[in-house]
Every structure is written in C-alpha cells, then in structure tokens.
Scaffold this motif. Structure first.
Motif, short mmCIF file in Angstrom:
data_model
loop_
_atom_site.label_atom_id
_atom_site.label_comp_id
_atom_site.label_asym_id
_atom_site.label_seq_id
_atom_site.Cartn_x
_atom_site.Cartn_y
_atom_site.Cartn_z
N THR A 277 -10.46 -9.91 12.16
CA THR A 277 -10.34 -9.08 13.37
C THR A 277 -10.26 -9.90 14.66
O THR A 277 -9.37 -9.65 15.48
N SER B 184 0.84 -1.21 0.00
CA SER B 184 0.00 0.00 0.00
C SER B 184 0.87 1.25 0.00
O SER B 184 0.56 2.24 -0.67
N TYR C 24 -3.59 -4.63 -1.75
CA TYR C 24 -3.05 -3.38 -1.19
C TYR C 24 -4.26 -2.50 -0.97
O TYR C 24 -5.36 -2.80 -1.44
N SER C 25 -4.06 -1.40 -0.26
CA SER C 25 -5.22 -0.62 0.17
C SER C 25 -6.09 -0.14 -1.00
O SER C 25 -5.59 0.43 -1.98
N SER C 26 -7.39 -0.36 -0.83
CA SER C 26 -8.39 0.05 -1.82
C SER C 26 -8.26 1.52 -2.21
O SER C 26 -8.51 1.89 -3.35
N MET D 139 -13.88 3.72 3.98
CA MET D 139 -13.83 2.29 3.65
C MET D 139 -12.42 1.72 3.73
O MET D 139 -12.23 0.53 3.93
N SER E 95 -15.72 -8.62 9.05
CA SER E 95 -14.26 -8.72 9.06
C SER E 95 -13.81 -10.11 9.49
O SER E 95 -14.01 -10.50 10.64
N GLY F 68 -11.30 -0.77 6.37
CA GLY F 68 -11.69 -2.18 6.32
C GLY F 68 -13.19 -2.39 6.45
O GLY F 68 -13.93 -1.47 6.83
N PRO F 69 -13.64 -3.61 6.16
CA PRO F 69 -15.09 -3.90 6.22
C PRO F 69 -15.65 -3.72 7.63
O PRO F 69 -14.90 -3.63 8.60
N VAL G 129 -11.53 -3.79 -4.15
CA VAL G 129 -10.61 -4.76 -3.54
C VAL G 129 -10.34 -5.92 -4.51
O VAL G 129 -9.22 -6.43 -4.59
N GLU H 27 3.86 10.24 9.13
CA GLU H 27 2.46 10.39 8.69
C GLU H 27 1.85 11.67 9.26
O GLU H 27 0.98 12.28 8.66
N TYR I 167 7.44 -5.07 13.41
CA TYR I 167 6.30 -4.28 12.87
C TYR I 167 6.04 -3.08 13.79
O TYR I 167 5.90 -1.95 13.32
N PHE J 252 -16.69 -0.98 -2.50
CA PHE J 252 -15.46 -1.38 -1.80
C PHE J 252 -14.96 -2.74 -2.31
O PHE J 252 -13.80 -2.88 -2.70
N1 BYC Z 1 -8.16 -2.42 0.96
O1 BYC Z 1 -10.79 -9.17 7.98
P1 BYC Z 1 -10.44 -7.80 7.48
C1 BYC Z 1 -0.97 4.65 3.77
C2 BYC Z 1 -9.20 -7.01 2.97
S1 BYC Z 1 -0.86 2.98 3.50
C3 BYC Z 1 -7.92 -3.65 0.45
O2 BYC Z 1 -11.03 -6.65 8.21
P2 BYC Z 1 -7.80 -7.14 8.45
C4 BYC Z 1 -0.45 5.61 2.80
C5 BYC Z 1 -8.34 -7.74 3.99
O3 BYC Z 1 -6.98 -7.71 3.59
C6 BYC Z 1 -2.28 2.39 4.37
N2 BYC Z 1 -8.24 -4.80 1.10
O4 BYC Z 1 -8.86 -7.66 7.37
C7 BYC Z 1 0.47 5.25 1.83
C8 BYC Z 1 -8.96 -9.11 3.97
O5 BYC Z 1 -8.58 -9.81 2.79
P3 BYC Z 1 -7.49 -11.05 2.84
C9 BYC Z 1 -2.36 0.93 4.45
C10 BYC Z 1 -8.78 -4.66 2.33
O6 BYC Z 1 -6.44 -7.37 7.88
C11 BYC Z 1 0.87 6.16 0.87
C12 BYC Z 1 -10.43 -8.79 3.79
O7 BYC Z 1 -10.51 -7.51 3.19
N3 BYC Z 1 -2.52 0.58 5.84
O8 BYC Z 1 -1.54 4.99 4.70
O9 BYC Z 1 -8.11 -7.68 9.81
C13 BYC Z 1 0.33 7.46 0.85
C14 BYC Z 1 -11.20 -8.80 5.10
O10 BYC Z 1 -10.83 -7.68 5.93
C15 BYC Z 1 -9.02 -3.42 2.92
C16 BYC Z 1 -2.40 -0.67 6.29
O11 BYC Z 1 -2.20 -1.58 5.53
C17 BYC Z 1 -8.69 -2.26 2.19
N4 BYC Z 1 -8.90 -1.02 2.65
O12 BYC Z 1 -8.08 -5.55 8.53
C18 BYC Z 1 -0.57 7.83 1.84
C19 BYC Z 1 -2.51 -0.84 7.79
N5 BYC Z 1 -9.56 -3.62 4.14
O13 BYC Z 1 -6.19 -10.45 3.32
C20 BYC Z 1 -0.95 6.92 2.83
C21 BYC Z 1 -2.33 -2.25 8.26
C22 BYC Z 1 -9.66 -4.94 4.30
O14 BYC Z 1 -8.02 -12.08 3.77
N6 BYC Z 1 -3.46 -3.07 7.96
N7 BYC Z 1 -9.22 -5.57 3.21
O15 BYC Z 1 -7.40 -11.53 1.40
C23 BYC Z 1 -4.57 -3.16 8.77
O16 BYC Z 1 -4.68 -2.49 9.77
C24 BYC Z 1 -5.63 -4.17 8.39
O17 BYC Z 1 -5.07 -5.08 7.47
C25 BYC Z 1 -6.94 -3.54 7.82
C26 BYC Z 1 -7.89 -4.70 7.43
C27 BYC Z 1 -7.62 -2.68 8.87
C28 BYC Z 1 -6.63 -2.72 6.56
#
Ligand code: BYC
Length: 318
Positions: free
Chosen positions: A211, A47, A110-112, A199, A208, A202-203, A274, A161, A150, A270
């Motif tokens: 979670t 992302s 990667y992020s939506s 969005m 989810s 995340g969902p 994705v 950020e 991490y 969303f």
């Molecule tokens: N987009 O069970 P869930 C930045 C997927 S970079 C796409 O809730 P989880 C920046 C999820 O992966 C920001 N897919 O999942 C950079 C799962 O699918 P899989 C990025 C999404 O992981 C440049 C399915 O939906 N931040 O800020 O418990 C310039 C079910 O979801 C999304 C991070 O990555 C989405 N939005 O919770 C400016 C932070 N949401 O994997 C800015 C770290 C969900 O089973 N990540 N899915 O195939 C997290 O905190 C968590 O992974 C999330 C999702 C809250 C995003």
C-alpha cells in the motif's frame, strides 16, 4: 545510462506523478513501477476471468429466461474486463502467454473471493450485490490511477460493474420479499459471502506490504482499510432496506466516527485461500487450464486463417 541520468529521470517522473499526469506505456518509468503494475493489473485480469467460473455454474439453472439473459450478459462483461486488463498489462512489455502461464502454474494470484463455492441461486444475488459492490468501491478510485491504460480500462469496467451490482441486489431483494424459504436462502448467501467480501479488499493496512509505495505512485488511491470501511457503510443500510441481517454481532453505528464499527475478519482463512488452500482453488485453476488446453485447436485455426489471409494480400499486392 549513468546514475545521474537515472536520478534525473526519476525526478521528472515523480514530478509528473505529483501533477497527476498520466504515465503512458512509452514514457520512462522506474522498473519497480512497471513491475508492480504488471503484478496488480495481471492479478486483476486473472480475477475477472476466474470470476466467471462461480457464476457460470448457474447459467443453466437460472430461475427464468430474464435472469439467465442478465447473468449471461454479466459473465460476458467479466470476460471483456479481463481482456481490457490483459491488454493494458501487455503495454508494459509482458506477453499474454506469460501472464496465462503465471495463472495456470499457480505463480500469479487472483482474488480470494472466487475460491468459494456457489451453492444456491441466492449466491448469484450475493455475488452481484457484495462482490461487485466491493469491486466498484475498489475500482472507482482506480479510474484516476496514474497509469493511463489501467485508468482508462477502469472507466468502462466501473460502468458495467454498476449494472452487475444492481442485478445482484435485485435478485436479493426479490428473494427477501418472497416466501420464507426464499428469504432464508438470501440470508444464508449473505452469511456465507459477507466476510469473504470484506477480505477481498485486501489485508489490514498494517499488514499490507504494497500500500505505502502504491499510494505514493498513485496506483492505489485509497488504502485497503478505507475501502473496507466505505463498503461496510454503504452496504449495511442496503441490507436493512431488504430486511436481511449482516452476520456480525459486533456491527454497531459509531456516532462520533459517523460510520460503522465492525468485527474482526478471519485472516487465517484469508491467507489459506490466498495460498491456494481455499474450498475451490484447485477446481478453479484446473477449469482454466482445461479451457486453455481444449481451446488450442481454435487458436491454431485462427492463426492459420490469419496467415492464409495475409499471404493472399501479399500475392494480390504483387
Ligand atoms: N486475493 O499489500 P497488499 C471482480 C495479496 S474482480 C488474493 O494489500 P495490494 C469481479 C496481494 O496481491 C476483483 N490476494 O496488496 C470479477 C499481495 O500479494 P503479492 C479483483 C490478495 O496489491 C468477476 C498480498 O496479498 N479486483 O471484481 O496493495 C465477477 C499483500 O496485499 C488479495 C482487483 O484486482 C485478495 N483479495 O492490494 C465479479 C482490483 N488481497 O502480490 C467481480 C485491483 C491482497 O505481493 N487490485 N492480496 O504476492 C487492488 O486494488 C489491490 O491489488 C488489492 C490488494 C486491494 C486487491
């Protein structure tokens, strides 16, 4: 290893998590813990890297030298975030090449949010304010996530950020105080980025899949809905302060809850995004694949140089 031995290790591991101890790469960890961290950290790294693209679109068209320098610095920071995160991920036994391959083949998410186009300069403001704003809310709790590399990467990422968020808000504030046309441009950017930013977190918790387990492992410290609520409560007064309107007719202060009620997100949109059918998914992936292929000669040259240097050192030692 016998079943009993594994059970014993799991109990020790669970007790360490309960004591809020950091888990380090060489420590024993359940295979599912390792896999779920590879999934989340690599998606996060991708992302950051893909997130450079929508903003990169505006470097040559920034309205002043000052804005161009700030935007360049921000985009460079995102590259750095991607690199810390890929490194953190590699400590779990996956190679950088495998991770890139997963991104390029469309296997990794990667992020939506980065699949939407950046149409005007105000989008640079909206991304910094809303997207980085949402990212901070998501990432501050990750500074105390259970996996050491991490958590440590997140400390620096969050500091940077915070500069990004202010950079974006300042662009929006300047436009909102400007001519009618500039204010309209800022409002239009807010209209287009508001819902995707919500969005991005995340969902709904009810949908989810990860979670519950991720909260038990203290990978996630807050649920998607809690993060979203915090984002809305923080951002609405900021919009009011600069005279912009949040594009949600259902937005209302709830005195009892001491927070805002807000409208439904378009979850069909969303999931379409994705699954790869957003406005810019194809463009983003092809830009990454192109950069990887065109950069091959640089990687080859760097490897050849490193080999030459290493041989020289061996010869000198003999
Ligand atoms: N987009 O069970 P869930 C930045 C997927 S970079 C796409 O809730 P989880 C920046 C999820 O992966 C920001 N897919 O999942 C950079 C799962 O699918 P899989 C990025 C999404 O992981 C440049 C399915 O939906 N931040 O800020 O418990 C310039 C079910 O979801 C999304 C991070 O990555 C989405 N939005 O919770 C400016 C932070 N949401 O994997 C800015 C770290 C969900 O089973 N990540 N899915 O195939 C997290 O905190 C968590 O992974 C999330 C999702 C809250 C995003």
């Amino acid at each position: 290893m016998s079943e009993k031995e594994v059970k014993n290790l799991e109990e020790i591991f669970d007790a360490r998590i309960a004591r809020d101890e950091k888990i380090e790469p060489k420590d024993w960890m359940p295979e599912k813990y390792r896999q779920t961290h590879i999934r989340q950290i690599s998606q996060h790294a991708h992302s950051e890297i893909v997130g450079m693209l929508p903003e990169g679109n505006w470097i040559t068209r920034a309205p002043s030298l000052k804005r161009k320098v700030a935007l360049l610095a921000k985009i460079q920071d995102e590259a750095g975030h991607g690199l810390y995160l890929y490194s953190a991920c590699e400590t779990l036994g996956v190679s950088r090449e495998e991770l890139y391959e997963q991104l390029h083949s469309g296997k990794a998410k990667y992020s939506s949010i980065f699949n939407y186009p950046t149409l005007t300069w105000a989008d640079m403001g909206a991304i910094g304010w809303l997207v980085d704003g949402a990212a901070i809310i998501n990432q501050v709790p990750l500074c105390s996530t259970s996996f050491g590399p991490y958590a440590r990467a997140m400390v620096r990422v969050c500091k940077e950020e915070s500069f990004h968020q202010r950079q974006g808000f300042q662009i929006m504030m300047t436009l909102a105080e400007g001519t009618l046309e500039q204010k309209e441009m800022a409002q239009d950017a807010l209209n287009r980025w508001w819902w995707p930013a919500l969005m991005m977190l995340g969902p709904l918790d009810a949908e989810s899949v990860h979670t519950e387990q991720s909260m038990k492992w203290k990978l996630k410290r807050k649920s998607n809905d809690d993060l979203r609520q915090q984002f809305v409560d923080q951002t609405v007064p900021q919009a009011e302060m600069i005279g912009l309107t949040i594009p949600d007719p259902d937005l209302k202060w709830n005195e009892e809850k001491q927070s805002y009620d807000f409208g439904e997100m378009n979850w069909d949109e969303f999931w379409q995004v994705v699954k790869g059918h957003g406005p810019c998914n194809k463009e983003r992936i092809s830009a990454r694949v192109n950069a990887w292929e065109k950069g091959k000669w640089v990687r080859d040259a760097a490897m050849a140089y490193a080999e030459k240097q290493a041989n020289k050192e061996v010869k000198q030692a003999i």
